[in-house]
Design an enzyme around this catalytic site. Structure first.
Site, PDB file in Angstrom:
ATOM      1  N   PRO A   9       0.809  -1.217   0.000  1.00  0.00           N
ATOM      2  CA  PRO A   9       0.000   0.000   0.000  1.00  0.00           C
ATOM      3  C   PRO A   9       0.845   1.271   0.000  1.00  0.00           C
ATOM      4  CG  PRO A   9      -0.876  -1.584   1.570  1.00  0.00           C
ATOM      5  CD  PRO A   9       0.450  -2.119   1.115  1.00  0.00           C
TER       6      PRO A   9
ATOM      7  N   ASN B  63      -8.710 -10.600  -6.069  1.00  0.00           N
ATOM      8  CA  ASN B  63     -10.015  -9.993  -5.814  1.00  0.00           C
ATOM      9  C   ASN B  63     -10.200  -9.465  -4.389  1.00  0.00           C
ATOM     10  OD1 ASN B  63     -10.677 -10.728  -8.441  1.00  0.00           O
ATOM     11  ND2 ASN B  63     -11.599 -12.659  -7.807  1.00  0.00           N
TER      12      ASN B  63
ATOM     13  N   TYR C  46     -14.717 -17.751  -6.335  1.00  0.00           N
ATOM     14  CA  TYR C  46     -14.795 -16.479  -7.049  1.00  0.00           C
ATOM     15  C   TYR C  46     -15.774 -15.528  -6.370  1.00  0.00           C
ATOM     16  CZ  TYR C  46     -15.976 -12.968 -10.521  1.00  0.00           C
ATOM     17  OH  TYR C  46     -16.227 -11.769 -11.148  1.00  0.00           O
TER      18      TYR C  46
ATOM     19  N   LYS D  21     -14.819 -12.022  -4.405  1.00  0.00           N
ATOM     20  CA  LYS D  21     -15.349 -10.732  -4.857  1.00  0.00           C
ATOM     21  C   LYS D  21     -16.153 -10.047  -3.754  1.00  0.00           C
ATOM     22  CE  LYS D  21     -15.203  -8.957  -8.306  1.00  0.00           C
ATOM     23  NZ  LYS D  21     -14.253  -7.935  -8.819  1.00  0.00           N
TER      24      LYS D  21
END
Length: 315
Positions: free
Chosen positions: A48, A81, A131, A135
């Site tokens: 970051p 994700n 998935y 997400k």
């Protein structure tokens, strides 16, 4: 307006980049892993702090995150994700002038829902599979970040550039091969599920609308209509001119079978049909209309015709 675009090399990201670059009011900088990016940076591996320094240099007013992964191992999906989204949120918080964030989520975050009714943003997410879970985790990070942020929960995207592993990318390639080799059959997985198909170019318009708006929170991006995947598949078949048979192979699961003679004595195993885990999907798109002034315009037949045109012209 200065915009920093993440994930411009992906299926959605490429179309978003095309749309933003047409807008003379936007100054677009692309950050990504490839040489084509203005800034080279790997969101899933970079820190970051390092990303915050790039943000301070570019000073974007809006960050658009189209980066992510649709396929791969659970570890790959979580890194792309979820971990990458955490990096983006933390970097924006650390930057000197925190930008607005527009993040692309997925309808897969909702999971199974009652059939027959559109899904509102207030529906309780119950994703199935790595998935959808990865997400949803990314969306929750954005919503809890305290940033000026909107999450566009995108439904089932179609249109030119469809990945080869996607439903219509796979079908288009199968049709092309069948026509070239004069085969009479194309095999596909089960097509009984209902989906809300939205053109990739319409999604790009929604991203642009969200970038210049003040809307926050989750916003569904879909056509607002549900179509059986089988019906959509035949639109693509018709566009190709293929006159053979489209054969569906139902999903199966291997289960042990006990002997009929001796209770508890295993006889072996057999494959049994496995139902679609998410048989119905349709977006409630009222929020997108009211807060973004956006709605889908491209007919499904046109989207799939463009998928076929691109595939047929591929050398």
């Amino acid at each position: 307006m200065r915009v920093l675009l993440l994930g411009a090399d992906g299926y959605l990201g490429r179309r978003v980049a095309d749309r933003l670059l047409l807008d003379r009011d936007l100054q677009v900088t692309v950050l990504g892993r490839r040489d084509s990016a203005d800034i080279r940076f790997d969101l899933s591996a970079g820190s970051p702090g390092a990303l915050a320094r790039f943000l301070d240099a570019v000073a974007p007013q809006v960050v658009i995150n189209c980066a992510g992964a649709t396929y791969g191992t659970p570890r790959t999906l979580v890194r792309a994700n979820t971990t990458a989204v955490a990096t983006v949120c933390e970097a924006i918080r650390r930057s000197r002038e925190p930008a607005r964030l527009v993040h692309l989520g997925s309808a897969a975050e909702y999971g199974p829902v009652p059939a027959g009714a559109p899904i509102a943003e207030t529906a309780e997410p119950r994703p199935v599979g790595p998935y959808g879970v990865s997400k949803l985790a990314g969306t929750e990070l954005v919503l809890a970040s305290g940033l000026d942020a909107a999450v566009l929960r995108v439904f089932d995207v179609v249109g030119p550039g469809a990945p080869a592993a996607s439903l219509f990318g796979r079908l288009a390639e199968g049709l092309r091969r069948a026509l070239e080799q004069q085969e009479a059959q194309v095999r596909m997985p089960d097509l009984s599920a209902y989906r809300d198909f939205v053109d990739v170019r319409d999604v790009a318009q929604a991203v642009r609308a969200a970038a210049v708006s003040a809307a926050t929170g989750v916003i569904n991006i879909g056509s607002g209509h549900s179509v059986r995947a089988r019906e959509a598949a035949y639109l693509l078949v018709r566009a190709s001119g293929f006159e053979g048979v489209l054969t569906e192979e139902p999903r199966t699961v291997v289960v042990p079978v006990q002997s009929a003679g001796e209770p508890g004595e295993p006889r072996g195993a057999e494959a049994r049909p496995l139902g679609e885990p998410v048989p119905w999907r349709q977006a409630d798109v009222r929020t997108a209309r009211e807060r973004l002034g956006w709605r889908a315009h491209t007919p499904l037949e046109e989207s799939l015709g463009d998928v076929w045109l691109e595939t047929a012209c591929r050398v």
